[in-house]
Design an enzyme around this catalytic site. Structure first.
Site, PDB file in Angstrom:
ATOM      1  N   TYR A   1      -1.684   0.301  10.662  1.00 16.97           N
ATOM      2  CA  TYR A   1      -1.632  -0.125   9.267  1.00 16.97           C
ATOM      3  C   TYR A   1      -0.304   0.279   8.640  1.00 16.97           C
ATOM      4  O   TYR A   1       0.296  -0.501   7.888  1.00 16.97           O
ATOM      5  CB  TYR A   1      -2.804   0.482   8.502  1.00 16.97           C
ATOM      6  CG  TYR A   1      -2.999  -0.068   7.113  1.00 16.97           C
ATOM      7  CD1 TYR A   1      -3.119  -1.439   6.894  1.00 16.97           C
ATOM      8  CD2 TYR A   1      -3.101   0.782   6.013  1.00 16.97           C
ATOM      9  CE1 TYR A   1      -3.318  -1.945   5.617  1.00 16.97           C
ATOM     10  CE2 TYR A   1      -3.300   0.283   4.741  1.00 16.97           C
ATOM     11  CZ  TYR A   1      -3.403  -1.082   4.538  1.00 16.97           C
ATOM     12  OH  TYR A   1      -3.595  -1.580   3.267  1.00 16.97           O
TER      13      TYR A   1
ATOM     14  N   SER B   1       0.853  -1.185   0.000  1.00 14.43           N
ATOM     15  CA  SER B   1       0.000   0.000   0.000  1.00 14.43           C
ATOM     16  C   SER B   1       0.886   1.232   0.000  1.00 14.43           C
ATOM     17  O   SER B   1       2.045   1.180   0.441  1.00 14.43           O
ATOM     18  CB  SER B   1      -0.885   0.002   1.259  1.00 14.43           C
ATOM     19  OG  SER B   1      -1.521   1.249   1.443  1.00 14.43           O
TER      20      SER B   1
END
Length: 259
Positions: A156, A143
């Protein structure tokens, strides 16, 4: 560990795709199957996998990639089916948007297990098979959260930074075995479940994430990038591919219109 005989690139391509019950993983199964690949679609939700398998011809394998017994069972099934030359690690996800001062240990543990430990266990298990083909590929979906940290993203960020670090180390370690290692780093992608799950099922809050963004990326957009990256001639390694919608010029700059 059992491996498969060396193959040539003109034989049918074959891949394991994790996170296949929804979103980018599901779209990747569809994209590769449409190209004639033999695809093992891996996820925890059997019903969704079976529906996908019936539509695409993929082989459905229910498994939790962070569980050793499940990984061993998956490797055995793939080996008996003739093996793979490509591993696509899509499984992962985010939980919560708490600042670190309010971090929930269980959320962090889940993210590290899903994004890092599971990816490591599956990659470790399949590397002998990928090396044996003579032209193996590992593609990890990380990501842009692996590139830039942001408030409320600490857990995250930590998981994706770790997965990116692992991916870069793997590329160095496996080049001598002619295993190419690819990292795809998506930005804003609107999928069925990712943000909804991250926000604990709050549909209204999830929709606000995309409010005013004319064309966020779709799961199919990312799947098409993945398909291209793993089908170019093997001597080409697209090391790192950052994919954002035009509206997302950077992590901190997102154009919203018509709100």
């Amino acid at each position: 560990m059992t491996t498969v005989p060396q193959t040539t690139e003109d034989q049918q391509r074959s891949a394991v795709v994790t996170g296949a019950s929804t979103g980018i993983g599901e779209a990747t199964v569809r994209a590769l199957a449409a190209e004639g690949w033999r695809v093992y679609a891996v996820a925890r939700r059997a019903e969704r996998l079976e529906a996908l398998a019936s539509e695409t011809g993929a082989v459905a394998v229910q498994a939790d990639i962070a569980e050793d017994d499940d990984v061993a069972r998956l490797v055995a099934e793939v080996t008996s089916g003739g093996g793979i030359d490509t591993l696509v690690n899509v499984a992962g996800g985010a939980r919560g948007t708490d600042w670190i001062a309010d971090a929930k240990t269980e959320d962090w543990e889940w993210m590290l297990r899903a994004n890092v430990i599971g990816t490591m266990k599956l990659t470790r298990a399949f590397l002998p098979m990928l090396r044996a083909t003579g032209h193996g590929t590992v593609l990890n979906l990380t990501s842009v959260a692996a590139l830039v940290s942001y408030e409320g993203g600490g857990g995250y960020n930590a998981a994706k930074f770790a997965e990116r670090g692992m991916t870069r180390a793997l590329r160095l370690e496996e080049a001598e075995h002619n295993v190419r290692v690819i990292e795809v780093l998506p930005g804003l992608v609107k999928t069925e479940e990712f943000t909804l799950k991250r926000l604990g099922g709050d549909a209204e809050a999830a929709e606000k994430v995309y409010a005013g963004v004319e064309e966020p990326l779709t799961a199919e957009d990312i799947a098409d990038v993945v398909r291209y990256a793993v089908t170019v001639p093997h001597h080409i390694n697209l090391d790192e591919i950052v994919v954002r919608p035009v509206a997302q010029a950077a992590t901190h700059k997102l154009i919203r219109r018509g709100r």
